[in-house]
Design a protein around this motif. Sequence first.
Motif, PDB file in Angstrom:
ATOM      1  N   GLY A   1     -18.449  -1.198  -9.539  1.00 18.20           N
ATOM      2  CA  GLY A   1     -18.022   0.066  -9.228  1.00 18.20           C
ATOM      3  C   GLY A   1     -16.659   0.355  -8.458  1.00 18.20           C
ATOM      4  N   LEU A   2     -16.299  -0.860  -8.451  1.00 18.47           N
ATOM      5  CA  LEU A   2     -14.823  -0.747  -8.004  1.00 18.47           C
ATOM      6  C   LEU A   2     -14.001   0.219  -8.573  1.00 18.47           C
ATOM      7  CD1 LEU A   2     -13.789  -4.459  -7.235  1.00 18.47           C
ATOM      8  CD2 LEU A   2     -14.224  -2.944  -5.648  1.00 18.47           C
ATOM      9  N   PRO A   3     -13.152   0.878  -7.863  1.00 19.04           N
ATOM     10  CA  PRO A   3     -12.226   2.128  -8.689  1.00 19.04           C
ATOM     11  C   PRO A   3     -11.085   1.442  -9.490  1.00 19.04           C
ATOM     12  CG  PRO A   3     -11.723   1.953  -6.179  1.00 19.04           C
ATOM     13  CD  PRO A   3     -12.789   1.162  -6.603  1.00 19.04           C
ATOM     14  N   ALA A   4     -10.586   1.991 -10.276  1.00 13.44           N
ATOM     15  CA  ALA A   4      -9.671   1.604 -11.040  1.00 13.44           C
ATOM     16  C   ALA A   4      -8.340   1.422 -10.553  1.00 13.44           C
ATOM     17  CB  ALA A   4      -9.335   2.467 -12.425  1.00 13.44           C
ATOM     18  N   GLY A   5      -7.599   0.255 -10.666  1.00 12.41           N
ATOM     19  CA  GLY A   5      -6.364   0.153  -9.888  1.00 12.41           C
ATOM     20  C   GLY A   5      -5.175   0.777 -10.778  1.00 12.41           C
ATOM     21  N   LEU A   6      -4.207   1.250  -9.922  1.00 14.94           N
ATOM     22  CA  LEU A   6      -3.226   2.225 -10.657  1.00 14.94           C
ATOM     23  C   LEU A   6      -1.902   1.396 -11.141  1.00 14.94           C
ATOM     24  CD1 LEU A   6      -3.174   5.269  -8.263  1.00 14.94           C
ATOM     25  CD2 LEU A   6      -4.558   4.966 -10.230  1.00 14.94           C
ATOM     26  N   GLY A   7      -1.974   0.099 -10.811  1.00 16.77           N
ATOM     27  CA  GLY A   7      -0.944  -0.790 -11.240  1.00 16.77           C
ATOM     28  C   GLY A   7       0.147  -0.790 -10.135  1.00 16.77           C
ATOM     29  N   TRP A   8       0.839  -1.967 -10.086  1.00 23.65           N
ATOM     30  CA  TRP A   8       2.001  -2.122  -9.279  1.00 23.65           C
ATOM     31  C   TRP A   8       3.221  -1.350  -9.409  1.00 23.65           C
ATOM     32  CZ3 TRP A   8       0.900  -3.887  -4.831  1.00 23.65           C
ATOM     33  CH2 TRP A   8      -0.348  -4.631  -4.434  1.00 23.65           C
ATOM     34  N   ASP A   9       3.138  -0.955 -10.625  1.00 18.90           N
ATOM     35  CA  ASP A   9       4.467   0.250 -10.829  1.00 18.90           C
ATOM     36  C   ASP A   9       4.095   1.684 -10.417  1.00 18.90           C
ATOM     37  OD1 ASP A   9       2.463   0.704 -12.825  1.00 18.90           O
ATOM     38  OD2 ASP A   9       4.088   0.575 -14.325  1.00 18.90           O
ATOM     39  N   LEU A  10       3.040   1.937  -9.565  1.00 12.57           N
ATOM     40  CA  LEU A  10       2.626   3.086  -9.210  1.00 12.57           C
ATOM     41  C   LEU A  10       3.645   3.754  -8.397  1.00 12.57           C
ATOM     42  CD1 LEU A  10       1.206   3.775  -5.870  1.00 12.57           C
ATOM     43  CD2 LEU A  10      -0.154   2.085  -6.838  1.00 12.57           C
ATOM     44  N   ASP A  11       3.690   5.325  -8.566  1.00 14.84           N
ATOM     45  CA  ASP A  11       4.872   5.951  -7.884  1.00 14.84           C
ATOM     46  C   ASP A  11       4.045   6.857  -6.794  1.00 14.84           C
ATOM     47  OD1 ASP A  11       6.650   7.708  -6.882  1.00 14.84           O
ATOM     48  OD2 ASP A  11       7.533   8.283  -8.652  1.00 14.84           O
ATOM     49  N   PRO A  12       4.264   6.511  -5.613  1.00 19.56           N
ATOM     50  CA  PRO A  12       3.397   7.406  -4.493  1.00 19.56           C
ATOM     51  C   PRO A  12       3.714   9.023  -4.487  1.00 19.56           C
ATOM     52  CG  PRO A  12       4.412   5.094  -3.718  1.00 19.56           C
ATOM     53  CD  PRO A  12       4.799   5.459  -4.946  1.00 19.56           C
ATOM     54  N   GLU A  13       4.881   9.390  -5.158  1.00 16.92           N
ATOM     55  CA  GLU A  13       5.094  10.575  -4.915  1.00 16.92           C
ATOM     56  C   GLU A  13       4.361  11.414  -5.935  1.00 16.92           C
ATOM     57  OE1 GLU A  13       7.231  12.263  -2.886  1.00 16.92           O
ATOM     58  OE2 GLU A  13       7.198  10.062  -1.667  1.00 16.92           O
ATOM     59  N   LEU A  14       3.717  10.649  -7.102  1.00 16.69           N
ATOM     60  CA  LEU A  14       3.146  11.425  -7.949  1.00 16.69           C
ATOM     61  C   LEU A  14       1.617  11.452  -7.668  1.00 16.69           C
ATOM     62  CD1 LEU A  14       4.770   9.792 -11.399  1.00 16.69           C
ATOM     63  CD2 LEU A  14       5.106  11.994 -10.134  1.00 16.69           C
ATOM     64  N   LEU A  15       1.278  11.052  -6.633  1.00 18.96           N
ATOM     65  CA  LEU A  15      -0.224  10.912  -6.109  1.00 18.96           C
ATOM     66  C   LEU A  15      -0.347  12.096  -5.162  1.00 18.96           C
ATOM     67  CD1 LEU A  15      -0.805   7.112  -5.656  1.00 18.96           C
ATOM     68  CD2 LEU A  15      -1.181   8.327  -7.638  1.00 18.96           C
ATOM     69  N   ASP A  16      -1.815  12.658  -5.442  1.00 21.72           N
ATOM     70  CA  ASP A  16      -2.130  13.577  -4.228  1.00 21.72           C
ATOM     71  C   ASP A  16      -2.370  13.165  -3.012  1.00 21.72           C
ATOM     72  OD1 ASP A  16      -3.196  16.328  -4.300  1.00 21.72           O
ATOM     73  OD2 ASP A  16      -4.799  15.254  -3.377  1.00 21.72           O
ATOM     74  N   PRO A  17      -2.011  13.539  -2.043  1.00 21.21           N
ATOM     75  CA  PRO A  17      -2.127  13.115  -0.683  1.00 21.21           C
ATOM     76  C   PRO A  17      -3.581  12.656  -0.250  1.00 21.21           C
ATOM     77  CG  PRO A  17      -0.424  14.496  -0.343  1.00 21.21           C
ATOM     78  CD  PRO A  17      -0.951  14.693  -1.901  1.00 21.21           C
ATOM     79  N   ALA A  18      -4.386  13.704  -0.668  1.00 26.95           N
ATOM     80  CA  ALA A  18      -5.871  13.426  -0.091  1.00 26.95           C
ATOM     81  C   ALA A  18      -6.475  12.313  -1.131  1.00 26.95           C
ATOM     82  CB  ALA A  18      -6.733  15.005  -0.697  1.00 26.95           C
ATOM     83  N   PHE A  19      -5.993  12.038  -2.332  1.00 25.56           N
ATOM     84  CA  PHE A  19      -6.407  10.913  -3.075  1.00 25.56           C
ATOM     85  C   PHE A  19      -5.988   9.592  -2.413  1.00 25.56           C
ATOM     86  CE2 PHE A  19      -5.266   7.827  -6.256  1.00 25.56           C
ATOM     87  CZ  PHE A  19      -6.565   7.637  -7.029  1.00 25.56           C
ATOM     88  N   ILE A  20      -4.791   9.636  -1.859  1.00 22.36           N
ATOM     89  CA  ILE A  20      -4.311   8.468  -1.075  1.00 22.36           C
ATOM     90  C   ILE A  20      -5.471   7.979   0.127  1.00 22.36           C
ATOM     91  CG2 ILE A  20      -2.589   7.110   0.193  1.00 22.36           C
ATOM     92  CD1 ILE A  20      -0.735   8.750  -1.552  1.00 22.36           C
ATOM     93  N   ARG A  21      -5.578   9.160   0.905  1.00 21.18           N
ATOM     94  CA  ARG A  21      -6.462   9.142   2.057  1.00 21.18           C
ATOM     95  C   ARG A  21      -7.951   8.597   1.543  1.00 21.18           C
ATOM     96  NH1 ARG A  21      -3.587  13.858   3.660  1.00 21.18           N
ATOM     97  NH2 ARG A  21      -4.982  15.110   2.775  1.00 21.18           N
ATOM     98  N   ASP A  22      -8.345   9.121   0.571  1.00 25.61           N
ATOM     99  CA  ASP A  22      -9.667   8.733   0.021  1.00 25.61           C
ATOM    100  C   ASP A  22      -9.689   7.492  -0.335  1.00 25.61           C
ATOM    101  OD1 ASP A  22     -12.194   9.718  -0.326  1.00 25.61           O
ATOM    102  OD2 ASP A  22     -11.618   9.400  -2.865  1.00 25.61           O
TER     103      ASP A  22
ATOM    104  N   LEU B   1       3.849   1.617   2.888  1.00 31.36           N
ATOM    105  CA  LEU B   1       4.443   2.542   3.710  1.00 31.36           C
ATOM    106  C   LEU B   1       4.758   3.727   2.681  1.00 31.36           C
ATOM    107  CD1 LEU B   1       6.275   3.431   6.197  1.00 31.36           C
ATOM    108  CD2 LEU B   1       8.127   2.207   5.534  1.00 31.36           C
ATOM    109  N   ARG B   2       5.251   3.554   2.045  1.00 29.05           N
ATOM    110  CA  ARG B   2       5.467   4.721   1.006  1.00 29.05           C
ATOM    111  C   ARG B   2       4.167   5.757   0.682  1.00 29.05           C
ATOM    112  NH1 ARG B   2       9.797   1.462  -2.294  1.00 29.05           N
ATOM    113  NH2 ARG B   2      11.754   2.273  -1.297  1.00 29.05           N
ATOM    114  N   LEU B   3       3.030   4.807   0.500  1.00 28.77           N
ATOM    115  CA  LEU B   3       1.906   5.309   0.568  1.00 28.77           C
ATOM    116  C   LEU B   3       1.527   6.407   1.786  1.00 28.77           C
ATOM    117  CD1 LEU B   3      -0.055   2.814  -1.446  1.00 28.77           C
ATOM    118  CD2 LEU B   3       0.135   4.945  -2.530  1.00 28.77           C
ATOM    119  N   PHE B   4       1.488   5.856   2.782  1.00 26.56           N
ATOM    120  CA  PHE B   4       1.332   6.383   4.117  1.00 26.56           C
ATOM    121  C   PHE B   4       2.371   7.592   4.071  1.00 26.56           C
ATOM    122  CE2 PHE B   4      -0.351   2.118   6.087  1.00 26.56           C
ATOM    123  CZ  PHE B   4      -1.496   2.255   5.347  1.00 26.56           C
ATOM    124  N   MET B   5       3.538   7.478   3.716  1.00 18.54           N
ATOM    125  CA  MET B   5       4.453   8.442   3.983  1.00 18.54           C
ATOM    126  C   MET B   5       3.978   9.849   3.169  1.00 18.54           C
ATOM    127  SD  MET B   5       7.924   6.377   3.989  1.00 18.54           S
ATOM    128  CE  MET B   5       9.202   7.852   3.797  1.00 18.54           C
TER     129      MET B   5
END
Length: 445
Positions: A110-131, A192-196
């Motif tokens: 049931g682990l969520p899929a990883g987005l990979g190490w080249d993920l771009d935080p700026e393309l993610l929804d803030p609520a998704f990161i918090r979740d 840090l970029r994800l938290f920002m």
Amino acid sequence: MSLWARFRGGVHPDAHKTTAQCATKPLPRPERVVLPLRQHVGAPCQPLVKKGDEVALGQPVGDTDAPVAAPVHASVSGKVAAVEPRLSPSGRMEQAVVIEAAPEDTPWVGLPAGLGWDLDPELLDPAFIRDRVRQAGLVGMGGAGFPAAVKLSPKPGSEPDVVILNGAECEPSITSDHRLMLEQPERVVLGLRLFMRATGARRGIIGIEANKPDAAARLSQLVAGDPSIAVEVLPVRYPQGAEKMLVWALLRRAVPVGAIPLDMGVVVQNVATAAAAATALAEGRPLTDRIVTVSGRVQSPGNWRVPLGTSFVDLVRSAGGLTGSLARVIAGGPMMGMAQADLDVPVTKTTGSVILLGPEDLDETPAGPCIRCGRCVSACPMGLLPAQLCAAALNSDWAAAERFHVRACMECGSCSYVCPARRPIVQSIRLAKFELGRRARQGRG
Ligand code: SF4
Ligand code: SF4
């Protein structure tokens, strides 16, 4: 070096960072783990498994709907041997899930899929990161244990403009964050970029004490060319890593008594929490292990990556065993850590260090009368009157303790450290806080 960089008071204990050059090694997989269902500030989790259940690595074994909490995950695959109260390093008996490890780990399906190490935080929804941060069970790994997702969820109208990553690691003896910043700096910066992104903050600062120049250099290299992130080197001074001290040293913003950094527009997270957030988003892995420094009277002090729930007994074994008789075990640093009544307690999300002390390490000089030297006042970074707080508590004068702002004390131990009379200042302050809390719950004011 930060222009501000100083806070009032503080002390210079011997650093004893003897494990700073010890690269992190994986701990041999334990045969059994004990996972307390409260490894965070807030409500305990309810068990999601029962005795006899088979569990897989990363499977949630405890969670709750309470707003301030973080789920707990299986740190090994295996069979649930018990769900029962166990002693935790907090000193409390906590409901815990005990897992007998299977010969091999199998990741939970049931682990969520990883987005990979080249993920771009700026393309993610803030609520998704918090979740994802909540789902991964992340808490403040520097010792505070505050659920990370809650800190990333400011109320409308109080959005922060800065995220500070705390890489000060100002407590003597501990080097786990230092090793993390050297060995996995990319994860720290991505975290840090994800938290920002999660908070909307446009500025990020990584605060590091000057005794870790190699870590500061690695991180500075990684953020070079990004004007939104700065690496600030801070003077070595305990308790530089306390949230309020960091916010003052880096931003010159004073966090008043009763307020938190978020009230001043700042989110403070530990570097290990940031790295764990990067892992959670990039690989889909929840928090099931951490780096722990093992130091003191063991054959081979060092840093280990340890599955959560591993007994301190296994840590000592991996460190080659004790070099003599054991007089005290401390979870955390020597200034703010918790003395343990038993070596058979589990590593939790907030256990950055285990220190094994022999009789020769303890100074058992009895406390003498206060000589009114004022050293504790000079050392207190919160501007309190520690001698008066101590006297009030020892006289059970709880009203006086309150008048002297006992609740503003962050229990850093600087006052006790400098006291020539060895007054039990921090212990008495803890007693006063406990008693005031108890009376408040009973409605006695
Ligand atoms: S009174 Fe509290 S905050 Fe002040 S030095 Fe002592 S332990 Fe630290
Ligand atoms: S440092 Fe100790 S002896 Fe000096 S004033 Fe404070 S409590 Fe008294």
